[in-house]
Design a protein around this motif. Structure first.
Motif, PDB file in Angstrom:
ATOM      1  N   SER A 160       0.851  -1.194   0.000  1.00 39.58           N
ATOM      2  CA  SER A 160       0.000   0.000   0.000  1.00 39.58           C
ATOM      3  C   SER A 160       0.887   1.245   0.000  1.00 39.58           C
ATOM      4  N   PRO A 161       0.385   2.361  -0.522  1.00 39.44           N
ATOM      5  CA  PRO A 161       1.220   3.571  -0.626  1.00 39.44           C
ATOM      6  C   PRO A 161       1.324   4.336   0.693  1.00 39.44           C
ATOM      7  N   ARG A 162       1.821   3.642   1.727  1.00 39.68           N
ATOM      8  CA  ARG A 162       1.896   4.261   3.048  1.00 39.68           C
ATOM      9  C   ARG A 162       3.332   4.359   3.564  1.00 39.68           C
ATOM     10  N   GLY A 163       4.290   4.117   2.692  1.00 42.68           N
ATOM     11  CA  GLY A 163       5.678   4.359   3.063  1.00 42.68           C
ATOM     12  C   GLY A 163       6.330   3.279   3.901  1.00 42.68           C
ATOM     13  N   ARG A 168      10.014   1.791  -3.012  1.00 42.71           N
ATOM     14  CA  ARG A 168       9.194   2.644  -3.879  1.00 42.71           C
ATOM     15  C   ARG A 168       9.163   4.063  -3.296  1.00 42.71           C
ATOM     16  N   ASP A 169       8.873   5.036  -4.155  1.00 44.34           N
ATOM     17  CA  ASP A 169       8.823   6.422  -3.695  1.00 44.34           C
ATOM     18  C   ASP A 169       7.414   6.746  -3.234  1.00 44.34           C
ATOM     19  N   GLU A 170       7.241   6.861  -1.920  1.00 45.17           N
ATOM     20  CA  GLU A 170       5.921   7.093  -1.328  1.00 45.17           C
ATOM     21  C   GLU A 170       6.038   8.118  -0.203  1.00 45.17           C
ATOM     22  N   PRO A 171       4.933   8.731   0.184  1.00 46.04           N
ATOM     23  CA  PRO A 171       4.982   9.671   1.318  1.00 46.04           C
ATOM     24  C   PRO A 171       5.417   8.948   2.593  1.00 46.04           C
ATOM     25  N   ASP A 215       4.849   7.827   5.871  1.00 46.15           N
ATOM     26  CA  ASP A 215       3.665   7.683   6.710  1.00 46.15           C
ATOM     27  C   ASP A 215       3.885   6.564   7.731  1.00 46.15           C
ATOM     28  N   THR A 217       9.537  11.973   1.378  1.00 46.77           N
ATOM     29  CA  THR A 217       9.239  10.658   0.798  1.00 46.77           C
ATOM     30  C   THR A 217      10.247   9.601   1.246  1.00 46.77           C
ATOM     31  N   THR A 218       9.866   8.365   1.010  1.00 46.78           N
ATOM     32  CA  THR A 218      10.721   7.234   1.386  1.00 46.78           C
ATOM     33  C   THR A 218      12.052   7.270   0.647  1.00 46.78           C
TER      34      THR A 218
END
Length: 284
Positions: free
Chosen positions: A107-110, A115-118, A120, A174-175
């Motif tokens: 999931s895009p939760r870091g 992967r480059d994600e916010p 979180d 971001t990550t």
């Protein structure tokens, strides 16, 4: 999406006392609960998870067992409140499958540094503290502390200092921005352990208060376990395993002299299982 780890071993141990009422404290996508309900047609499971997205998928996964389970959006450290809502004073066992699920990693939760994600990392999106706040607001000393304590990172001091210098120029959002800071100090030369692994683990544990919640939850199980009731825990790093080992040794009759680990066949099918350790204990 998520393959339950040590599925047969954990459910066999949990159900080995002939009980009917169990609590899956980390129901995730419902894999372990499904196997409990398949193995024991008389069983009822109370499922708890702090991740609302996982609960939605568990509901779908368990639809064939309607009426034999109930689901609660809660931290397992609040298991006493959940059981009181169910009107229960005793149960036959508790199952904990710790760590991050594949659902959360994808999931895009870091949670992932690939992967480059916010930034979180909240398992429960309603929680106050996020990885962004830890990385950008914690003092250098506190960053060093959590990297040492929760990540067992030997370069904790250097990494903490580099983060503070970087965020003085602009917030780290971001990550991959965080990964670049770490790999600028510790270049990735291949192999199993990426230089960002321990730092990401430490931040995730801090954000979700994982070790504190585990200690609280294990202690609370004692108030609800009947005589012969069991606690079964699957952990994924030494900090969790140490807490579980000490708890079982102090309060329960150990059912596993040494932790049970995945077979080579399971690791081959599911590489994410390779660090899993299963311990179990029974209330006298």
């Amino acid at each position: 999406m998520h393959i339950p780890v040590l599925l047969e071993e954990s459910t066999d141990l949990l159900l080995g006392n002939g009980g009917k009422l169990y609590v899956d404290c980390t129901i995730g996508l419902g894999g372990h609960t499904r196997r409990i309900l398949e193995k024991n047609p008389q069983a009822f499971v109370i499922g708890i998870d702090r991740d609302p997205y996982a609960l939605e998928m568990a509901q779908e996964s368990l639809k064939d067992f309607e009426g034999r389970y109930s689901l609660y959006h809660a931290n397992f450290s609040d298991l006493d409140q959940v059981l009181k809502m169910e009107g229960l004073s005793q149960v036959d066992g508790f199952l904990f499958d710790l760590g991050v699920s594949m659902l959360q990693l994808k999931s895009p939760r870091g949670f992932s540094f690939q992967r480059d994600e916010p930034l979180d990392m909240r398992m429960n999106p309603e929680d106050r503290l996020s990885a962004y706040q830890v990385v950008n607001n914690y003092s250098e000393r506190d960053l060093e502390r959590i990297f040492k304590e929760y990540g067992e990172e030997p370069y904790a001091k250097r990494i903490a200092r580099a983060i503070v210098l970087a965020r003085a120029k602009k917030p780290i959002e971001t990550t991959l921005e965080l990964v670049e800071i770490i790999t600028s100090l510790l270049p990735y030369k291949g192999g199993r352990i990426h230089p960002a692994t321990r730092v990401f683990q430490a931040i995730r544990i801090e954000v979700n208060e994982e070790l504190k919640s585990l200690e609280i939850a294990l202690r609370k199980t004692l108030d609800f376990l009947r005589s012969g009731g069991r606690v079964v825990v699957i952990s994924f790093h030494s900090l969790e395993d140490r807490i579980v080992k000490n708890f079982i040794k102090t309060h329960l009759k150990p059912l596993t002299k040494k932790p049970i680990t995945p077979t080579m066949e399971e690791v081959k099918k599911n590489p994410a299982s390779r660090s899993a350790k299963l311990r179990a204990g029974e209330k006298p």
